[in-house]
Design an enzyme around this catalytic site. Sequence first.
Site, PDB file in Angstrom:
ATOM      1  N   GLY A   1      36.986  40.427  41.875  1.00 44.91           N
ATOM      2  CA  GLY A   1      36.102  40.382  40.724  1.00 44.91           C
ATOM      3  C   GLY A   1      34.751  39.796  41.072  1.00 44.91           C
ATOM      4  O   GLY A   1      34.652  38.947  41.956  1.00 44.91           O
ATOM      5  N   SER A   2      33.694  40.238  40.389  1.00 40.78           N
ATOM      6  CA  SER A   2      32.382  39.609  40.548  1.00 40.78           C
ATOM      7  C   SER A   2      32.366  38.261  39.825  1.00 40.78           C
ATOM      8  O   SER A   2      33.314  37.905  39.115  1.00 40.78           O
ATOM      9  CB  SER A   2      31.290  40.526  39.983  1.00 40.78           C
ATOM     10  OG  SER A   2      31.160  41.676  40.800  1.00 40.78           O
ATOM     11  N   GLY A   3      31.278  37.523  40.011  1.00 44.71           N
ATOM     12  CA  GLY A   3      31.151  36.219  39.363  1.00 44.71           C
ATOM     13  C   GLY A   3      31.407  35.060  40.303  1.00 44.71           C
ATOM     14  O   GLY A   3      31.292  33.902  39.909  1.00 44.71           O
ATOM     15  N   HIS A   4      31.792  35.380  41.562  1.00 46.76           N
ATOM     16  CA  HIS A   4      32.061  34.334  42.551  1.00 46.76           C
ATOM     17  C   HIS A   4      30.988  34.288  43.629  1.00 46.76           C
ATOM     18  O   HIS A   4      31.205  33.725  44.697  1.00 46.76           O
ATOM     19  CB  HIS A   4      33.422  34.576  43.214  1.00 46.76           C
ATOM     20  CG  HIS A   4      34.546  34.736  42.260  1.00 46.76           C
ATOM     21  ND1 HIS A   4      34.898  33.740  41.378  1.00 46.76           N
ATOM     22  CD2 HIS A   4      35.400  35.769  42.027  1.00 46.76           C
ATOM     23  CE1 HIS A   4      35.930  34.158  40.652  1.00 46.76           C
ATOM     24  NE2 HIS A   4      36.245  35.387  41.017  1.00 46.76           N
TER      25      HIS A   4
ATOM     26  N   LYS B   1      42.437  38.118  48.036  1.00 50.36           N
ATOM     27  CA  LYS B   1      42.813  36.878  47.368  1.00 50.36           C
ATOM     28  C   LYS B   1      44.048  37.146  46.508  1.00 50.36           C
ATOM     29  O   LYS B   1      44.164  38.201  45.885  1.00 50.36           O
ATOM     30  CB  LYS B   1      41.665  36.359  46.486  1.00 50.36           C
ATOM     31  CG  LYS B   1      40.383  36.090  47.273  1.00 50.36           C
ATOM     32  CD  LYS B   1      39.348  35.264  46.513  1.00 50.36           C
ATOM     33  CE  LYS B   1      38.854  35.848  45.209  1.00 50.36           C
ATOM     34  NZ  LYS B   1      38.222  37.187  45.354  1.00 50.36           N
TER      35      LYS B   1
ATOM     36  N   HIS C   1      38.451  31.275  37.963  1.00 51.16           N
ATOM     37  CA  HIS C   1      38.101  32.019  36.754  1.00 51.16           C
ATOM     38  C   HIS C   1      38.172  31.105  35.536  1.00 51.16           C
ATOM     39  O   HIS C   1      38.193  31.565  34.400  1.00 51.16           O
ATOM     40  CB  HIS C   1      39.047  33.201  36.545  1.00 51.16           C
ATOM     41  CG  HIS C   1      39.256  34.011  37.779  1.00 51.16           C
ATOM     42  ND1 HIS C   1      40.255  33.736  38.678  1.00 51.16           N
ATOM     43  CD2 HIS C   1      38.548  35.048  38.275  1.00 51.16           C
ATOM     44  CE1 HIS C   1      40.166  34.607  39.681  1.00 51.16           C
ATOM     45  NE2 HIS C   1      39.143  35.402  39.471  1.00 51.16           N
TER      46      HIS C   1
END
Lengths: 333, 333
Positions: free
Chosen positions: B54-57, B105, B219
């Site tokens: 997922g993006s956001g990291h 991950k 998250h």
Amino acid sequence: MKKLINNPRSVVAESLQGFEIAHRDLVKVHLDPDYVIRRDAPVRGKVALVSGGGSGHEPLHSGYVGAGMLTAAVPGAVFTSPTPDQILPAIVESDSGSGVLLIVKNYTGDILNFETAAELAGVEGIDIRTVVVNDDVAVEDSTYTAGRRGVAGTVLVEKIAGGSAERGDDLAKVTEVAERVNANVRSMGVALAPCTVPHAGEPSFTLADDEIEMGVGIHGEPGRHRVPMTNADSITDQLMEPVLSDLGITSSDKVLLFVNGMGGTPLSELYIVYRRAAQILAERGVSVERSLVGNYITALEMEGASVTVLRLDDELTQLWDSPVKTPALRWGE
Amino acid sequence: MKKLINNPRSVVAESLQGFEIAHRDLVKVHLDPDYVIRRDAPVRGKVALVSGGGSGHEPLHSGYVGAGMLTAAVPGAVFTSPTPDQILPAIVESDSGSGVLLIVKNYTGDILNFETAAELAGVEGIDIRTVVVNDDVAVEDSTYTAGRRGVAGTVLVEKIAGGSAERGDDLAKVTEVAERVNANVRSMGVALAPCTVPHAGEPSFTLADDEIEMGVGIHGEPGRHRVPMTNADSITDQLMEPVLSDLGITSSDKVLLFVNGMGGTPLSELYIVYRRAAQILAERGVSVERSLVGNYITALEMEGASVTVLRLDDELTQLWDSPVKTPALRWGE
């Protein structure tokens, strides 16, 4: 206020202690008076670069100590100028006999204290020059400043003048390079949410849910005006217009485009701002030759960003590309 | 919600567009399906490394694409797994004929989608292996995970396995190195304040003014327990104890100590956490051989940090030190 600290009074010292252990291959940390210096200083035959200012802008300045950038950095308390008693020993320990260039952001306290230290160093026979960085187009005078503030352009001055010193240029030349960068760089920032200085315990300013501070300073000091919150492209347009206008940019120019995070803004958002800024430059026929995107000069955890445009010439580009090896900026070793 | 975005639905695409312009010397960005790939891929005679999630990291994973680290990264929507339709072309374009290692991950969606893509790639005749990173000691199963979550240790797996691939090791060897890193790395994080996913528009969880989430996921998913806010040293003690205990650390061990920021925490605070973590290791006679401090795997603008300890051997140390040239990690070129 929730912060990963032990005591508001020990924030700078404890952070420097951690910094020293993490980066002891590159730097030495001197505590009381606090300064950070290259492990191999003084570097024979090379001009020394010394900078500093209030803490809270990390990685500036301590993160830029190392080969190809600063010889020493002098951190004050959070958002507070370092004292001459700190600055002087950093100058003395940095000088190899080739002279010292002080890089000072234009804030009244910094100017006074670096000036005092420079006078004392001069008395000790050190050849010393000062360049004052004042790249912020947002306001002419402000809370802590007569004239324009020094903000993100400082990172570029430190890198490029550092490259000049590292290749062996003399003090007059390194000073000329630093002044040329300052003359060709402009910045402007925006805040979406404030930061909290540890010893204050309260946010340094307040913003409504639907407003942002356009032209904010790196201490949260007021900018041009508060405007309604809008989208990233519109915000970027409002930041870029005064920067490009003041710089007198033309379609034959080559530039370095730097989008800086204030500390609490996700990297993904900085790239959205970068995207629009690059579009604006492309529309004007300006060639973006080099880029920097990330948190390089912060205001603690403030949410916001700034855009910086540096007009490049061949020599500045070459010095930007030259090797650098510091905790926060590293390439081309 | 105030964010430097234009539209919650275009956050990932616009961020990638900016990323590509800023880093086109290093990477190519493919949009729809989205993936980021080394400019010089496929690299003849070298095993390819493909990761994603997922993006956001950010900067994980796209910031780690380049020589000495990832061949390609596949970003999903924010906090959402990438689809097999994205992962498969990234694998195919990365493969030079020497095979591909997937670094995944441990989240259920990521596992499933990378597995599907791996099967399809296998049908196309690509030699493919997968390593699942699960370094988070906080919880055994969690919101999106069967077994332990993959968190900051992923950065170390990507760097060290990347070094192995870059020096020309074959797929079996690169896989063994990645598994050895995963077997010797443990992490745990804490949140002081939540983040807001753009398309949700509201914070992903809430914390009282005097509480923190110990063992939080990247998250914002729950950790071990909420505890009263306390000082940085005490928080660091609570993070380090389970990490060191699970790792079975002994006084003869040499380690890499990694303090990671979740996105909204000042760098100065990360060094205060680092200071205490280094003290704890020194008290146990453990030698900190290498360090990493900064925002390397984030949860948007979440305030908090994680500590990661990797037990080093000579080969892992050598591979950590090997040259890397990516947008977010660069040294020794």
